[in-house]
Design a protein around this motif. Sequence first.
Motif, PDB file in Angstrom:
ATOM      1  N   ALA A 192      14.826   3.116 -28.021  1.00  0.00           N
ATOM      2  CA  ALA A 192      13.449   2.670 -27.810  1.00  0.00           C
ATOM      3  C   ALA A 192      13.140   1.725 -28.998  1.00  0.00           C
ATOM      4  O   ALA A 192      12.257   0.930 -28.921  1.00  0.00           O
ATOM      5  CB  ALA A 192      12.942   4.055 -28.600  1.00  0.00           C
ATOM      6  N   LEU A 193      13.764   1.779 -30.146  1.00  0.00           N
ATOM      7  CA  LEU A 193      13.647   0.588 -31.161  1.00  0.00           C
ATOM      8  C   LEU A 193      13.991  -0.821 -30.575  1.00  0.00           C
ATOM      9  O   LEU A 193      13.258  -1.731 -30.897  1.00  0.00           O
ATOM     10  CB  LEU A 193      14.531   0.773 -32.583  1.00  0.00           C
ATOM     11  CG  LEU A 193      13.919   2.069 -33.336  1.00  0.00           C
ATOM     12  CD1 LEU A 193      14.912   2.253 -34.259  1.00  0.00           C
ATOM     13  CD2 LEU A 193      12.748   1.673 -34.040  1.00  0.00           C
ATOM     14  N   GLN A 194      15.004  -0.856 -29.596  1.00  0.00           N
ATOM     15  CA  GLN A 194      15.516  -1.954 -29.005  1.00  0.00           C
ATOM     16  C   GLN A 194      14.215  -2.610 -27.990  1.00  0.00           C
ATOM     17  O   GLN A 194      13.904  -3.722 -28.159  1.00  0.00           O
ATOM     18  CB  GLN A 194      16.689  -1.855 -28.443  1.00  0.00           C
ATOM     19  CG  GLN A 194      17.728  -1.632 -29.342  1.00  0.00           C
ATOM     20  CD  GLN A 194      19.038  -1.760 -28.502  1.00  0.00           C
ATOM     21  OE1 GLN A 194      19.779  -2.640 -27.787  1.00  0.00           O
ATOM     22  NE2 GLN A 194      19.728  -0.536 -28.532  1.00  0.00           N
ATOM     23  N   LEU A 195      13.651  -1.544 -27.528  1.00  0.00           N
ATOM     24  CA  LEU A 195      12.486  -1.901 -26.603  1.00  0.00           C
ATOM     25  C   LEU A 195      11.319  -2.523 -27.187  1.00  0.00           C
ATOM     26  O   LEU A 195      10.627  -3.242 -26.809  1.00  0.00           O
ATOM     27  CB  LEU A 195      12.375  -0.758 -25.511  1.00  0.00           C
ATOM     28  CG  LEU A 195      13.316  -0.618 -24.138  1.00  0.00           C
ATOM     29  CD1 LEU A 195      14.652  -0.711 -24.456  1.00  0.00           C
ATOM     30  CD2 LEU A 195      12.506   0.555 -23.427  1.00  0.00           C
ATOM     31  N   TRP A 196      11.033  -1.896 -28.406  1.00  0.00           N
ATOM     32  CA  TRP A 196       9.905  -1.962 -29.265  1.00  0.00           C
ATOM     33  C   TRP A 196      10.172  -3.608 -29.818  1.00  0.00           C
ATOM     34  O   TRP A 196       9.194  -4.427 -29.636  1.00  0.00           O
ATOM     35  CB  TRP A 196       9.890  -1.068 -30.495  1.00  0.00           C
ATOM     36  CG  TRP A 196       8.754  -1.086 -31.258  1.00  0.00           C
ATOM     37  CD1 TRP A 196       7.614  -1.573 -30.967  1.00  0.00           C
ATOM     38  CD2 TRP A 196       8.896  -1.505 -32.795  1.00  0.00           C
ATOM     39  NE1 TRP A 196       6.826  -1.752 -32.236  1.00  0.00           N
ATOM     40  CE2 TRP A 196       7.745  -1.611 -33.094  1.00  0.00           C
ATOM     41  CE3 TRP A 196      10.088  -1.189 -33.655  1.00  0.00           C
ATOM     42  CZ2 TRP A 196       7.481  -1.690 -34.661  1.00  0.00           C
ATOM     43  CZ3 TRP A 196       9.877  -1.587 -35.076  1.00  0.00           C
ATOM     44  CH2 TRP A 196       8.506  -1.736 -35.332  1.00  0.00           C
ATOM     45  N   ARG A 197      11.333  -3.725 -30.175  1.00  0.00           N
ATOM     46  CA  ARG A 197      11.695  -5.026 -30.597  1.00  0.00           C
ATOM     47  C   ARG A 197      11.488  -5.965 -29.517  1.00  0.00           C
ATOM     48  O   ARG A 197      10.669  -7.147 -29.677  1.00  0.00           O
ATOM     49  CB  ARG A 197      13.063  -5.360 -31.189  1.00  0.00           C
ATOM     50  CG  ARG A 197      13.364  -6.603 -31.647  1.00  0.00           C
ATOM     51  CD  ARG A 197      15.071  -6.627 -32.153  1.00  0.00           C
ATOM     52  NE  ARG A 197      15.813  -6.297 -31.091  1.00  0.00           N
ATOM     53  CZ  ARG A 197      17.134  -6.120 -31.068  1.00  0.00           C
ATOM     54  NH1 ARG A 197      17.638  -6.103 -32.521  1.00  0.00           N
ATOM     55  NH2 ARG A 197      17.791  -5.779 -30.203  1.00  0.00           N
ATOM     56  N   ASN A 198      11.849  -5.967 -28.230  1.00  0.00           N
ATOM     57  CA  ASN A 198      11.647  -6.520 -27.273  1.00  0.00           C
ATOM     58  C   ASN A 198      10.147  -6.743 -26.853  1.00  0.00           C
ATOM     59  O   ASN A 198       9.691  -7.830 -26.392  1.00  0.00           O
ATOM     60  CB  ASN A 198      12.358  -6.252 -25.925  1.00  0.00           C
ATOM     61  CG  ASN A 198      13.814  -5.809 -26.081  1.00  0.00           C
ATOM     62  OD1 ASN A 198      14.357  -6.587 -26.981  1.00  0.00           O
ATOM     63  ND2 ASN A 198      14.400  -5.331 -25.033  1.00  0.00           N
ATOM     64  N   TYR A 210      11.280  -1.859 -19.073  1.00  0.00           N
ATOM     65  CA  TYR A 210      11.057  -0.516 -19.307  1.00  0.00           C
ATOM     66  C   TYR A 210      10.774   0.579 -18.026  1.00  0.00           C
ATOM     67  O   TYR A 210      11.337   1.430 -17.566  1.00  0.00           O
ATOM     68  CB  TYR A 210       9.773  -0.226 -20.265  1.00  0.00           C
ATOM     69  CG  TYR A 210       9.466   1.169 -20.470  1.00  0.00           C
ATOM     70  CD1 TYR A 210      10.195   2.270 -21.251  1.00  0.00           C
ATOM     71  CD2 TYR A 210       8.232   1.377 -20.001  1.00  0.00           C
ATOM     72  CE1 TYR A 210       9.501   3.378 -21.356  1.00  0.00           C
ATOM     73  CE2 TYR A 210       7.399   2.688 -20.269  1.00  0.00           C
ATOM     74  CZ  TYR A 210       8.245   3.805 -20.991  1.00  0.00           C
ATOM     75  OH  TYR A 210       7.710   5.042 -21.128  1.00  0.00           O
ATOM     76  N   ARG A 211       9.788  -0.178 -17.053  1.00  0.00           N
ATOM     77  CA  ARG A 211       9.257   0.675 -15.872  1.00  0.00           C
ATOM     78  C   ARG A 211      10.542   0.411 -14.845  1.00  0.00           C
ATOM     79  O   ARG A 211      10.947   1.340 -14.179  1.00  0.00           O
ATOM     80  CB  ARG A 211       8.031  -0.055 -15.382  1.00  0.00           C
ATOM     81  CG  ARG A 211       6.862   0.363 -16.274  1.00  0.00           C
ATOM     82  CD  ARG A 211       5.580  -0.602 -15.662  1.00  0.00           C
ATOM     83  NE  ARG A 211       5.211   0.457 -14.710  1.00  0.00           N
ATOM     84  CZ  ARG A 211       4.060   0.312 -14.271  1.00  0.00           C
ATOM     85  NH1 ARG A 211       3.118  -0.669 -14.415  1.00  0.00           N
ATOM     86  NH2 ARG A 211       3.626   1.144 -13.150  1.00  0.00           N
ATOM     87  N   ALA A 212      11.183  -0.553 -14.828  1.00  0.00           N
ATOM     88  CA  ALA A 212      12.376  -0.820 -14.023  1.00  0.00           C
ATOM     89  C   ALA A 212      13.747   0.359 -14.353  1.00  0.00           C
ATOM     90  O   ALA A 212      14.059   0.615 -13.285  1.00  0.00           O
ATOM     91  CB  ALA A 212      12.913  -2.309 -13.917  1.00  0.00           C
ATOM     92  N   ALA A 229      16.744  -1.213 -19.110  1.00  0.00           N
ATOM     93  CA  ALA A 229      15.452  -1.201 -19.925  1.00  0.00           C
ATOM     94  C   ALA A 229      15.576  -2.364 -21.024  1.00  0.00           C
ATOM     95  O   ALA A 229      14.576  -2.599 -21.844  1.00  0.00           O
ATOM     96  CB  ALA A 229      15.515   0.019 -20.447  1.00  0.00           C
ATOM     97  N   GLY A 230      16.756  -3.204 -21.173  1.00  0.00           N
ATOM     98  CA  GLY A 230      16.559  -4.287 -22.095  1.00  0.00           C
ATOM     99  C   GLY A 230      17.328  -3.852 -23.409  1.00  0.00           C
ATOM    100  O   GLY A 230      17.078  -4.512 -24.409  1.00  0.00           O
ATOM    101  N   ALA A 231      18.179  -2.850 -23.288  1.00  0.00           N
ATOM    102  CA  ALA A 231      18.738  -2.197 -24.411  1.00  0.00           C
ATOM    103  C   ALA A 231      20.339  -1.977 -24.432  1.00  0.00           C
ATOM    104  O   ALA A 231      20.854  -2.009 -23.249  1.00  0.00           O
ATOM    105  CB  ALA A 231      18.182  -1.025 -24.781  1.00  0.00           C
TER     106      ALA A 231
END
Length: 256
Positions: A192-198, A210-212, A229-231
């Motif tokens: 989650a922290l990585q997604l927040w950074r993104n 995130y949605r994908a 998710a990008g993490a």
Amino acid sequence: EMMQNTGLLDLENRKGKAPGGYNTSINNLASSFIFMNHVKLHNDVVTLLHESGHAMHSAATRNIPWAQYLETPSEVAELASMTMELLTMDYWDEFYPTTSDLKKAKRDQLEGTLSFLPWCMTVDAFQHWVYTHPNHTRAERATAWLDLESRFDARTDWSGYEKAKAVEWHRKLHFFEHPFYYIEYGIAQVGALQLWRNFKEDPTRAVQDYRAALALGNSRPLPELFATAGAKFDFSEATIRPLIQLLEEELAALPE
């Protein structure tokens, strides 16, 4: 709006209502039911956002026809909810119209995220110690807990409360009802922290990723779900240190 209009949000506290909060998926409706006890505390705001992340997960998997793929692993289920907490922070002025309240809410969230990780490690390590030492005594158990506390929480001053510290683990339900279930929250928090950074770098792309990832349900291996998710599904210092630095920078930037 659909959940609100169809009675799928039971948010307010009332006499005789069961405690707690949770989200229950209703897969044939691609929706969810959120239950909680709102009493006008900041934690209630976070709970609603957290459970809304789970509800987003249910909605995202609407096109998956196989029941087995709808049972997502905990690491990804909590990635959905913990990410929702962080991605919404820029919009918390909807709840907190005054700058002082908004600042306190954000500080509480960031500090809670930061302090959760060592607590999660303590819980996980203690569970492993308990089950790999089946013949331990009560005194040995207390010593093991205190050793872990000293390792992961060296900055808290327990002076005068040493007896309470030795049994602090009693407050964690998972030891009694869900053995070996807790590290999943730590894994999800790092994601989650990585997604927040993104999101801070490119909000549109971060939400799309995130949605994908949520839309995949349990149809891919865990590292692939994180990657979508990008993490990174990685817990090395190289991954975690920049995330902690970001948290510290965000805390330092909050107005006094």
